[in-house]
Design a protein around this motif. Structure first.
Motif, PDB file in Angstrom:
ATOM      1  N   ASP A   1       1.111  -1.103  -0.316  1.00  0.00           N
ATOM      2  CA  ASP A   1      -0.228  -0.165   0.167  1.00  0.00           C
ATOM      3  C   ASP A   1       0.850   1.285   0.188  1.00  0.00           C
ATOM      4  OD1 ASP A   1      -1.739   1.567   0.496  1.00  0.00           O
ATOM      5  OD2 ASP A   1      -2.525   1.193   1.712  1.00  0.00           O
TER       6      ASP A   1
ATOM      7  N   LYS B   1       6.180   3.657  -9.511  1.00  0.00           N
ATOM      8  CA  LYS B   1       6.386   4.584  -8.557  1.00  0.00           C
ATOM      9  C   LYS B   1       7.900   5.516  -9.021  1.00  0.00           C
ATOM     10  CE  LYS B   1       5.573   6.858  -3.944  1.00  0.00           C
ATOM     11  NZ  LYS B   1       4.218   7.314  -4.319  1.00  0.00           N
TER      12      LYS B   1
ATOM     13  N   ASP C   1       0.335   3.703  -1.536  1.00  0.00           N
ATOM     14  CA  ASP C   1       0.148   5.383  -1.489  1.00  0.00           C
ATOM     15  C   ASP C   1      -0.102   5.772   0.371  1.00  0.00           C
ATOM     16  OD1 ASP C   1       0.288   5.663  -3.886  1.00  0.00           O
ATOM     17  OD2 ASP C   1      -2.261   5.040  -3.802  1.00  0.00           O
TER      18      ASP C   1
END
Length: 213
Positions: free
Chosen positions: A52, A90, A54
């Motif tokens: 996760d 990312k 984010d």
């Protein structure tokens, strides 16, 4: 001073990398799902999951290097590769380097091969080794906008063979490092030395390398 984020920073390799980087004066953040029993003084700890990103907020902002020290064990057995893929995505297009802790299985045993994995590799470690092999392939196939390095430890590496920090190691390129007596070992502390050396003085951009004595 570099800002270094270690994902899986409370595991065996990760904790050693955190300790080595802090000892050299770097700004170090360790990300893990649980808080450590013995945190490294001078490191910051962020509780969260690599599954996760984010949910980790802006922790990666301004990082010079992110090191993935995720082990494909426990509830990460079948999720480690996906987590690495998300992390690579990312960081693609940024100036942040991605360092990845691999396993010995994907190392070549001689120039040109074969791999250690293909030479009677122990069955109980094959899944973990395959994840390491697949992780390297993911990086090799990644967009050129991702600056990465991948490090294979020696054949004997782990808490069962802790060893000591000597500050020295040999870089074998893509070939497993063996001593004259045939042994292939590296302590957790000296493996971390190699990781932090690569961050401080890059020699392997979008390349893998092996370390051992």
């Amino acid at each position: 001073m570099a800002r270094i984020i270690v994902v899986g920073g409370t595991g065996y390799a990760g904790a050693h990398i955190v300790r080595e980087a802090v000892s050299r004066g770097h700004d170090v953040v360790a990300i893990a799902r649980s808080t450590p029993e013995a945190p490294v003084e001078g490191a910051a700890y962020v509780q969260g999951s690599a599954l996760d990103l984010d949910g980790l907020g802006d922790v990666f902002d301004g990082a010079d290097a992110v090191v993935s020290a995720i082990s494909p064990r426990g509830d990460m057995t079948d999720s480690a590769l996906g987590a690495l893929g998300a992390l690579a995505a990312k960081l693609t297009g940024t100036s942040t380097r991605l360092g990845v802790v691999g396993g010995a299985g994907g190392s070549l045993i001689a120039p040109g091969g074969p791999r250690l994995f293909d030479q009677g590799f122990p069955e109980e470690y094959k899944h973990e080794a395959q994840v390491g092999i697949d992780s390297l392939a993911l990086l090799q196939d990644s967009d050129a906008g991702l600056d990465w390095f991948f490090v294979h430890p020696a054949e004997v590496f782990g808490p069962w063979a802790e060893g000591e920090r000597t500050g020295s190691y040999r870089d074998g390129g893509d070939v497993l490092v063996r001593a004259e007596d045939g042994s292939s070992t590296i302590s957790g502390a000296d493996f971390a030395v190699a990781i932090v050396d690569e961050i401080e003085t890059p020699k392997h951009r979008r390349e893998r390398f092996t370390v051992g004595y």
